[in-house]
Design an enzyme around this catalytic site. Structure first.
Site, PDB file in Angstrom:
ATOM      1  N   CYS A 275       0.832  -1.213   0.000  1.00 56.24           N
ATOM      2  CA  CYS A 275       0.000   0.000   0.000  1.00 56.24           C
ATOM      3  C   CYS A 275       0.863   1.258   0.000  1.00 56.24           C
ATOM      4  O   CYS A 275       0.436   2.315  -0.463  1.00 56.24           O
ATOM      5  CB  CYS A 275      -0.894   0.017   1.223  1.00 56.24           C
ATOM      6  SG  CYS A 275      -2.173  -1.229   1.139  1.00 56.24           S
ATOM      7  N   ASN A 402      -0.416  -1.847  -7.120  1.00 56.45           N
ATOM      8  CA  ASN A 402      -0.526  -2.765  -5.988  1.00 56.45           C
ATOM      9  C   ASN A 402      -1.973  -2.864  -5.554  1.00 56.45           C
ATOM     10  O   ASN A 402      -2.533  -1.874  -5.077  1.00 56.45           O
ATOM     11  CB  ASN A 402       0.306  -2.266  -4.809  1.00 56.45           C
ATOM     12  CG  ASN A 402       0.098  -3.123  -3.571  1.00 56.45           C
ATOM     13  OD1 ASN A 402       0.581  -4.251  -3.513  1.00 56.45           O
ATOM     14  ND2 ASN A 402      -0.628  -2.616  -2.588  1.00 56.45           N
ATOM     15  N   GLU A 403      -2.568  -4.018  -5.758  1.00 63.94           N
ATOM     16  CA  GLU A 403      -3.930  -4.282  -5.261  1.00 63.94           C
ATOM     17  C   GLU A 403      -4.912  -3.198  -5.684  1.00 63.94           C
ATOM     18  O   GLU A 403      -5.884  -2.931  -4.975  1.00 63.94           O
ATOM     19  CB  GLU A 403      -3.942  -4.374  -3.734  1.00 63.94           C
ATOM     20  CG  GLU A 403      -3.195  -5.528  -3.162  1.00 63.94           C
ATOM     21  CD  GLU A 403      -3.437  -5.719  -1.659  1.00 63.94           C
ATOM     22  OE1 GLU A 403      -4.173  -4.913  -1.051  1.00 63.94           O
ATOM     23  OE2 GLU A 403      -2.892  -6.686  -1.119  1.00 63.94           O
TER      24      GLU A 403
HETATM   25  O1  AHR Z   1       1.269  -6.630   3.605  1.00 69.16           O
HETATM   26  C1  AHR Z   1       0.491  -5.627   4.181  1.00 69.16           C
HETATM   27  C2  AHR Z   1      -0.439  -4.968   3.183  1.00 69.16           C
HETATM   28  O2  AHR Z   1      -1.356  -5.895   2.729  1.00 69.16           O
HETATM   29  C3  AHR Z   1       0.189  -4.447   1.930  1.00 69.16           C
HETATM   30  O3  AHR Z   1       0.675  -3.165   2.058  1.00 69.16           O
HETATM   31  C4  AHR Z   1      -0.925  -4.453   0.943  1.00 69.16           C
HETATM   32  O4  AHR Z   1      -0.489  -4.625  -0.364  1.00 69.16           O
HETATM   33  C5  AHR Z   1      -1.829  -5.539   1.448  1.00 69.16           C
HETATM   34  O5  AHR Z   1      -3.130  -5.131   1.557  1.00 69.16           O
END
Ligand code: AHR
Length: 676
Positions: A275, A402-403
């Site tokens: 994140c 990322n996600e």
């Molecule tokens: O690993 C912790 C968090 O989990 C990361 O920052 C994110 O990519 C996921 O939601």
């Protein structure tokens, strides 16, 4: 793998008498055939090529993983940039105390008019009215500063002389006088452990440094920096580093912690997040350019996890650490969208970077590739070379996003970045993202988008229950072999109370057998998160816990390590017969072509020990020498407690076995059999 269930425990073959001999030779326990399942390996076929780089690490600055963690700096808030935006109770002077020695008196102020560098806007103004025995500042580090007797510590600070004597109306001749200063390491009781003298003179910022060697060890030292005359001194970047960092690197990493990570023998390292990469707002993303160059010129900022990030541990240090560990670097950049939970939005707060800003942003991404791979005389390659690395780092993979929620906002920006990278650097593999879960809208849309765009690799994430991993051992069996490869960038088994139980570790071992069996398409897999400082943890479970002086690897760590050091490059077909329905017993079989070793991993997630016969009779050999490692315990609820001996340790053995041999696999265990 063929998984054949049978209540009748079939599949046992006529070599049983050999098994008895083999197990006796190995010192195992012999049980009757009726209790056994059989793992038969097809040794006639060569096996399929698989990823030799399956197990690596994902590093994110979360849980104080960087400052106060892996980054060896011992001073907290060294550059006076702490801010209430990071923590409501923080400001630029947080973690610093005013020290007034003897009859001395003075006060602390904050400067921003003549910073060391525009990226580092604040500095401390130390105003000494009466010098006494010295007036200055003290810092206790991150909870404490541990020092060892006889070891060297690099102390440094930047300073300029603002005025001498009185600030207003002082004697003009005073202005020419230099300011004598003294740095000390002190114990909690005020005992001086080491000290060094300095002279600060002139109106220009200058770095001063000395080596401090404490005479006595303490876990709770404090650093004191004193001015010895009346006057005003501007101070910034007050820093204390052990000389003894990982591989002796300057601006380096905490040795014990880095070594624990290196002991995983990670094949790759994904960084800097998570994140943290896309940040909590469209312009809050992690800008790699802010993290390279001289440390006093790096741009500290609030990270997504609500604390301060100096970026002293930046891209140069990440690449160097990867290289030091022999790991493939996999940096991740924002896809031009912020986190969908940004702006205090609990749901879809995703915003896209204004399209007219994208070209500059994309240039920054392209510059990253040049910084990593370009010749030392290229624009960005020269920045890398100036830091000490003339040779290219050899970047091959670049994560984008990322996600992220897979929306048209995301897709447009991702495509712009991907196309630009593909055009300028066609050999770089851009790794896409398919949302935060193992299934659902973002997963489906992410995969659909990846197919449409012909991506070579995508990043899957899932944090799931231990049972989920057992229930989904066949997940990747069904994946198309012509789609993108999978990088399982983040995964972990989460207990309801999110403790690092042996149950969770063994479930991850089961998951790893399935990743390994499918590592013709699952190229990389990394547990998440990696690090957590006790007392500063935002997220559990984590792989490695630590405090100022100790490192506590979890049980999950040992599973990652065992898979990492026992990888192979060819996956062999095998069948498991005699299993009962729903039984928690699984395996993978690989060959390491370099050593020629055949490596069998067997995971028993049941609460009872299980007898299993390994049948290698399809091969030419009659006997094998065997190195085995068993990691397991009767109690699945065990966790590693701080300060206690590890709850479970791997036990290694050696022996010789026949081509068919039987042994007992303990409850809640991972067993590695290395046959040669
Ligand atoms: O690993 C912790 C968090 O989990 C990361 O920052 C994110 O990519 C996921 O939601």
């Amino acid at each position: 793998m063929k998984r054949e269930y049978s209540c009748l425990k079939t599949g046992y073959n006529n070599r049983l008498s050999l098994c008895a001999i083999a197990v006796a030779a190995f010192g195992g326990v012999f049980l009757s055939a009726a209790d056994s399942v059989t793992l038969s390996v097809d040794l006639e076929a060569e096996g399929k090529p698989i990823s030799a780089d399956l197990v690596g690490i994902f590093y994110e600055d979360l849980n104080y993983a960087a400052d106060g963690g892996l980054y060896a700096e011992l001073i907290q808030n060294r550059s006076f940039e702490y801010s209430p935006t990071e923590n409501a109770s923080w400001g630029p002077l947080s973690f610093w105390d005013l020290v007034e020695g003897g009859e001395g008196s003075g006060h602390l102020g904050l400067g921003n008019m003549r910073p060391v560098h525009e990226n580092n806007p604040h500095y401390l103004m130390l105003n000494v009215e009466i010098a006494g025995t010295g007036v200055g500042i003290a810092n206790n580090g991150f909870d404490q500063i541990p020092v060892e007797a006889g070891k060297s510590y690099a102390f440094s600070f930047w300073a300029y002389q603002a005025y001498m004597g009185k600030k207003w109306g002082g004697a003009p001749e005073e202005e020419e006088k230099p300011m004598p200063m003294l740095a000390r390491l002190e114990s909690e009781s005020g005992e001086v452990l080491a000290e060094a003298e300095f002279v600060v003179q002139g109106r220009e910022w200058k770095q001063h440094s000395a080596t401090l060697v404490p005479t006595v060890a303490t876990e709770k030292a404090r650093l004191v920096l004193l001015a010895k005359e009346a006057g005003g001194i501007a101070l910034d970047m007050v820093s204390l580093f052990p000389h003894d960092t990982f591989k002796g690197r300057q601006n380096g990493l905490r040795k014990d912690l880095a070594q624990t990570i290196a002991d995983l023998k990670p094949k790759f390292m994904r960084f800097p997040g998570g994140c943290l990469v896309h940040g909590q707002g469209i312009h809050q993303y992690y800008n790699w350019k802010d993290s390279v160059g001289p440390v006093e010129q790096r741009k500290a900022f609030r990270n997504s996890w609500g604390y301060h990030q100096t970026l002293g541990l930046g891209y140069y240090e990440f690449f160097q650490f990867s290289e030091d560990m022999g790991a493939i670097p996999i940096p991740v950049v924002s896809a031009g969208v912020c986190c969908q939970h940004a702006g205090d939005s609990p749901g879809r707060g995703q915003e896209g970077m204004p399209l007219d800003e994208m070209p500059d942003y994309i240039e920054d991404v392209l510059d990253l590739v040049q910084w990593a791979n370009g010749p030392a005389d290229s624009e960005w390659g020269s920045v890398r070379a100036a830091a000490g690395q003339a040779e290219p780092f050899g970047l091959k993979y670049l994560g984008v996003g990322n996600e992220d929620a897979i929306t048209s906002i995301f897709e447009v920006r991702f495509k712009m970045i991907r196309d630009a990278v593909a055009e300028r650097y066609p050999d770089i593999v851009v790794v896409g993202t398919v949302g935060p879960f193992a299934s659902g809208e973002d997963y489906d849309n992410g995969w659909k988008f990846a197919r449409e765009e012909g991506l070579k690799m995508v990043d899957e994430h899932y944090y799931v229950s231990p049972q989920w991993l057992w229930d989904n051992l066949d997940r990747y069996d069904a994946y198309s072999r012509s789609d993108a490869e999978v990088y399982l960038g983040e995964y972990a088994a989460h207990e309801p109370d999110r403790r690092n139980t042996l149950r969770s570790a063994i479930a991850e071992a089961a998951g790893l057998t399935s990743f390994e069996r499918n590592s013709d398409i699952v190229r990389f897999a990394s547990y998440a998160p990696l690090l957590s400082r006790r007392g500063h943890t935002q997220w559990t479970p984590d792989l490695i816990y630590f405090d100022a002086t100790n490192v506590y690897p979890s049980l999950n760590y040992e599973v990652q390590r065992l898979f990492s050091v026992n990888g192979g490059d060819r996956g062999l077909e095998f069948s498991l017969t005699g299993l009962s329905e729903g039984e928690k017993l699984t395996a993978s079989v690989v060959r390491d072509s370099k050593s020629g070793d055949l490596i069998v991993k067997i995971v028993n997630g049941g609460s009872e020990a299980r007898t299993l016969a390994v049948d290698l009779s399809s091969g030419p050999r009659e006997r094998y020498s065997l190195d085995d490692t068993v990691f397991g315990h009767d109690d699945a609820d065990l966790v590693n407690e701080d300060g206690a001996l590890p709850a479970v340790v791997s036990v290694a053995g050696k022996g010789e076995v026949a081509a068919v041999f039987e042994r007992v696999y303990p409850a809640n265990s991972l067993t590695i059999l290395r046959l040669r």
